[in-house]
Design a protein around this motif. Structure first.
Motif, PDB file in Angstrom:
ATOM      1  N   GLY A 131       0.826  -1.197   0.000  1.00  0.00           N
ATOM      2  CA  GLY A 131       0.000   0.000   0.000  1.00  0.00           C
ATOM      3  C   GLY A 131       0.858   1.243   0.000  1.00  0.00           C
ATOM      4  N   SER A 132       0.218   2.382  -0.220  1.00  0.00           N
ATOM      5  CA  SER A 132       0.944   3.648  -0.315  1.00  0.00           C
ATOM      6  C   SER A 132       0.332   4.717   0.574  1.00  0.00           C
ATOM      7  CB  SER A 132       0.954   4.137  -1.765  1.00  0.00           C
ATOM      8  OG  SER A 132       1.624   3.202  -2.573  1.00  0.00           O
ATOM      9  N   SER A 133      -0.450   4.306   1.571  1.00  0.00           N
ATOM     10  CA  SER A 133      -1.131   5.310   2.387  1.00  0.00           C
ATOM     11  C   SER A 133      -1.272   4.924   3.858  1.00  0.00           C
ATOM     12  CB  SER A 133      -2.535   5.549   1.817  1.00  0.00           C
ATOM     13  OG  SER A 133      -3.334   4.386   1.994  1.00  0.00           O
ATOM     14  N   GLY A 178       8.896   1.583  -2.891  1.00  0.00           N
ATOM     15  CA  GLY A 178       8.881   3.018  -2.551  1.00  0.00           C
ATOM     16  C   GLY A 178       8.464   3.299  -1.119  1.00  0.00           C
ATOM     17  N   SER A 179       8.285   2.249  -0.339  1.00  0.00           N
ATOM     18  CA  SER A 179       7.698   2.376   1.008  1.00  0.00           C
ATOM     19  C   SER A 179       8.500   3.168   2.026  1.00  0.00           C
ATOM     20  CB  SER A 179       7.428   0.998   1.585  1.00  0.00           C
ATOM     21  OG  SER A 179       6.251   0.485   1.033  1.00  0.00           O
ATOM     22  N   ILE A 180       9.759   3.475   1.721  1.00  0.00           N
ATOM     23  CA  ILE A 180      10.518   4.404   2.572  1.00  0.00           C
ATOM     24  C   ILE A 180      10.463   5.797   1.957  1.00  0.00           C
ATOM     25  CG2 ILE A 180      12.848   5.083   3.284  1.00  0.00           C
ATOM     26  CD1 ILE A 180      13.506   2.134   3.704  1.00  0.00           C
ATOM     27  N   ALA A 206       8.924 -11.269   4.983  1.00  0.00           N
ATOM     28  CA  ALA A 206       9.100 -11.135   3.538  1.00  0.00           C
ATOM     29  C   ALA A 206       7.807 -10.773   2.810  1.00  0.00           C
ATOM     30  CB  ALA A 206       9.654 -12.439   2.979  1.00  0.00           C
ATOM     31  N   PHE A 207       7.919  -9.841   1.890  1.00  0.00           N
ATOM     32  CA  PHE A 207       6.847  -9.514   0.954  1.00  0.00           C
ATOM     33  C   PHE A 207       7.333  -9.962  -0.422  1.00  0.00           C
ATOM     34  CE2 PHE A 207       5.156  -5.347  -1.267  1.00  0.00           C
ATOM     35  CZ  PHE A 207       4.516  -6.103  -2.234  1.00  0.00           C
ATOM     36  N   SER A 208       8.329  -9.276  -0.962  1.00  0.00           N
ATOM     37  CA  SER A 208       8.879  -9.630  -2.264  1.00  0.00           C
ATOM     38  C   SER A 208      10.401  -9.691  -2.109  1.00  0.00           C
ATOM     39  CB  SER A 208       8.466  -8.573  -3.283  1.00  0.00           C
ATOM     40  OG  SER A 208       9.000  -8.866  -4.546  1.00  0.00           O
ATOM     41  N   ALA A 431       1.307   6.029  -6.828  1.00  0.00           N
ATOM     42  CA  ALA A 431       2.148   6.764  -5.869  1.00  0.00           C
ATOM     43  C   ALA A 431       3.617   6.374  -6.020  1.00  0.00           C
ATOM     44  CB  ALA A 431       1.669   6.495  -4.447  1.00  0.00           C
ATOM     45  N   ASP A 432       3.873   5.156  -6.497  1.00  0.00           N
ATOM     46  CA  ASP A 432       5.249   4.666  -6.607  1.00  0.00           C
ATOM     47  C   ASP A 432       5.805   4.728  -8.029  1.00  0.00           C
ATOM     48  OD1 ASP A 432       5.418   4.022  -3.899  1.00  0.00           O
ATOM     49  OD2 ASP A 432       4.447   2.090  -4.221  1.00  0.00           O
ATOM     50  N   LEU A 433       5.151   5.493  -8.866  1.00  0.00           N
ATOM     51  CA  LEU A 433       5.546   5.561 -10.270  1.00  0.00           C
ATOM     52  C   LEU A 433       7.044   5.856 -10.447  1.00  0.00           C
ATOM     53  CD1 LEU A 433       4.255   5.484 -13.116  1.00  0.00           C
ATOM     54  CD2 LEU A 433       3.910   7.952 -12.937  1.00  0.00           C
TER      55      LEU A 433
HETATM   56  N1  LIG Z   1       6.084  -1.951  -0.201  1.00  0.00           N
HETATM   57  C1  LIG Z   1       6.366  -0.948  -0.973  1.00  0.00           C
HETATM   58  O1  LIG Z   1       7.503  -0.537  -1.100  1.00  0.00           O
HETATM   59  C2  LIG Z   1       5.273  -0.282  -1.564  1.00  0.00           C
HETATM   60  C3  LIG Z   1       4.371  -0.313  -2.588  1.00  0.00           C
HETATM   61  N2  LIG Z   1       3.554   0.864  -2.400  1.00  0.00           N
HETATM   62  C4  LIG Z   1       3.492  -1.541  -2.647  1.00  0.00           C
HETATM   63  O2  LIG Z   1       2.348  -1.439  -2.320  1.00  0.00           O
HETATM   64  O3  LIG Z   1       3.929  -2.575  -3.053  1.00  0.00           O
END
Ligand SMILES: NC(=O)C[C@H](N)C(=O)O
Length: 491
Positions: A131-133, A178-180, A206-208, A431-433
């Motif tokens: 997410g971005s918010s 972009g989460s930071i 872990a996410f990715s 938001a992360d473009l």
């Molecule tokens: N986790 C990140 O860096 C953010 C990205 N906004 C996402 O939702 O995947």
């Protein structure tokens, strides 16, 4: 004594080291501030009052015993709830891990403790960093200290808001797309994504895994560099950790602060400096480019033709990896278990647990990823996205043959009103473009406040070659030396 919560980490560390103030006083000032404002901001999911005071007392005792203290000893730090903390709840913003107390510290937290920093608690985030918010946190959103009706960015909105609200001088984030940097940009704070592999993923939920990168957040570039130096460096427990020392980011930040960029060549990414961003963001960016020129930097335009495909490639690669990583949350090994009444099959319990434990965005990503990896679609989606990733890496390599670093706005828009993008995932993804390309490439990127638009902060992003993290700190510190830091209206 002036308000300790307004000081930088470097200033606080100096006060503690000289004995002018104690680590306990510094910690209490921040705990008091959290008590005063966090019911409105909700940057924290958990405040570890006892643990923080104990850590602070230990620093004061070491100082009293004449021991040498590290450069950030006694300085409070808030940690994104994606990193494991021994005995301290770690939820990743998800119900599926509610109540989980990890049996071990992540490497980042271990290093923070060893350096004598004081962990205040765990910060809010979009569930599993998707997410971005920060509106996708299962525990309610965080609010932007600049305007409580607006989002603080995400996924690490808690880490950024804690800084902007003066609840902590330092925080840790993690950056997958972009989460930071994006939360840094929209809260007027500094956020740095180190080179992938430059900071350890051991103990980062872990996410990715090919993108996840923990990193430092602060209110000044020097503070971010000081934190980066503490947490960075090789870790044998992370198989993708780079077996090389972190470049001297602190020296680079200090050099940048002199405001001299003579001999530095910067590339403005053509594709990110025209359409696609709000006019106010572009205006602040253009003013900063002019400011960098005045500091002696040579500015050229650099085209990175494949950057336009970064967002779609990311939304295939990241969900694919997430669908695999999140399979471990099965109701058996960690946290939540639903429907285990002795009459249901294992499969039913798993399904009920995952249905109840995961929120809508996490489910969306698991479905996207499962689809992209499924037989018959694998080559067309996942395989194709990996090829795009290679093309983006080539764009970076070609760009860094011409320039020392690339610059762009960090985000296309300033902090948006809460609730305005949750019903449209694509609008949220935008938001992360500008931040996603460096994740796909693996190089470092930093967001530094560069101005205001509609009274809200705008960030400038500096992207550098892999393992040249020092370069981005130099440029960011130079810009900061001329535009200054940004303080939100009083809370
Ligand atoms: N986790 C990140 O860096 C953010 C990205 N906004 C996402 O939702 O995947």
């Amino acid at each position: 004594m002036s308000d300790l919560t307004r000081l930088t980490a470097a200033e606080l560390a100096a006060l503690v080291a000289s004995g002018e103030t104690s680590a306990v006083e510094v910690t209490r000032a921040h705990l008091d501030r959290i008590a005063a404002v966090d019911d409105r901001v909700h940057a924290f999911l958990h405040v570890d009052t006892e643990g923080a005071l104990a850590a602070a007392r230990a620093v004061d005792e070491r100082r009293a015993a004449g021991e040498e203290l590290g450069p950030l000893a006694g300085v409070p730090v808030a940690v994104k709830d994606v990193l494991t903390t021994k005995g301290v709840p770690t939820t990743v913003g998800s119900k599926i891990l509610e109540g989980w107390r990890p049996p071990y510290d992540s490497t980042i937290v271990e290093r923070l403790r060893a350096a004598g920093t004081v962990m205040l608690g765990k910060t809010n985030m979009d569930e599993f960093a998707m997410g971005s918010s920060t509106e996708y946190s299962a525990y309610g959103p965080t609010r932007n200290p600049w305007d409580l009706e607006r989002i603080p960015g995400g996924s690490g909105g808690g880490s950024a808001a804690a800084l902007a609200a003066y609840e902590a001088p330092l925080s840790i984030g993690s950056d997958t797309g972009g989460s930071i940097r994006q939360p840094g940009a929209v809260t007027g704070t500094v956020g740095a994504k180190p080179t992938y592999g430059g900071t350890s993923r051991y103990g980062l939920v872990a996410f990715s895994s090919s993108l996840d990168t923990p990193g430092p957040c602060a209110r000044t570039v020097l503070d971010a560099a000081l934190l980066h130096a503490v947490i960075g460096g090789h870790d044998p427990r992370d198989s993708t950790s780079i077996p090389q020392p972190v470049p001297d980011v602190v020296a680079a930040a200090k050099r940048g602060a002199t405001g001299d960029l003579t001999g530095v060549k910067l590339g403005v990414v053509t594709e990110f400096s025209g359409d696609g961003a709000e006019p106010g963001v572009l205006a602040a960016f253009r003013d900063s480019v002019e400011a960098l020129t005045k500091l002696g930097a040579e500015i050229v335009e650099v085209s990175c033709p494949h950057f336009q495909y970064a967002l779609p490639a990311y939304y295939l690669i990241a969900p694919s990896e997430c669908s695999s990583n999140l399979a471990r949350f099965d109701g058996v090994r960690f946290g939540l278990r639903v429907g285990d009444d002795g009459n249901r099959s294992l499969e039913e319990v798993m399904s009920l647990t995952r249905d109840a434990g995961f929120g809508p965005e996490v489910k969306r990503r698991i479905m996207l990823g499962t689809y992209a990896l499924s037989s018959g679609y694998y080559d067309a989606y996942y395989g194709q996205a990996q090829k795009v990733r290679t093309l983006i890496t080539r764009d970076f390599t070609a760009a860094f043959e011409q320039v020392d670093a690339l610059i762009s706005p960090t985000t296309p828009f300033v902090a948006f009103p809460m609730g305005s993008r949750t019903s449209d995932p694509y609008q949220m993804y935008l938001a992360d473009l500008f931040t996603i390309p460096s994740n796909l490439y693996g190089g470092p990127g930093i967001s530094v406040p560069c101005g205001l638009s509609e009274g809200l902060p705008v960030g400038l992003q500096v992207m550098a070659p892999t393992m040249a993290d020092d370069r981005m700190y130099r440029v960011a510190a130079a810009l900061e030396s001329t535009v200054g830091t940004f303080t939100p209206p009083a809370l």
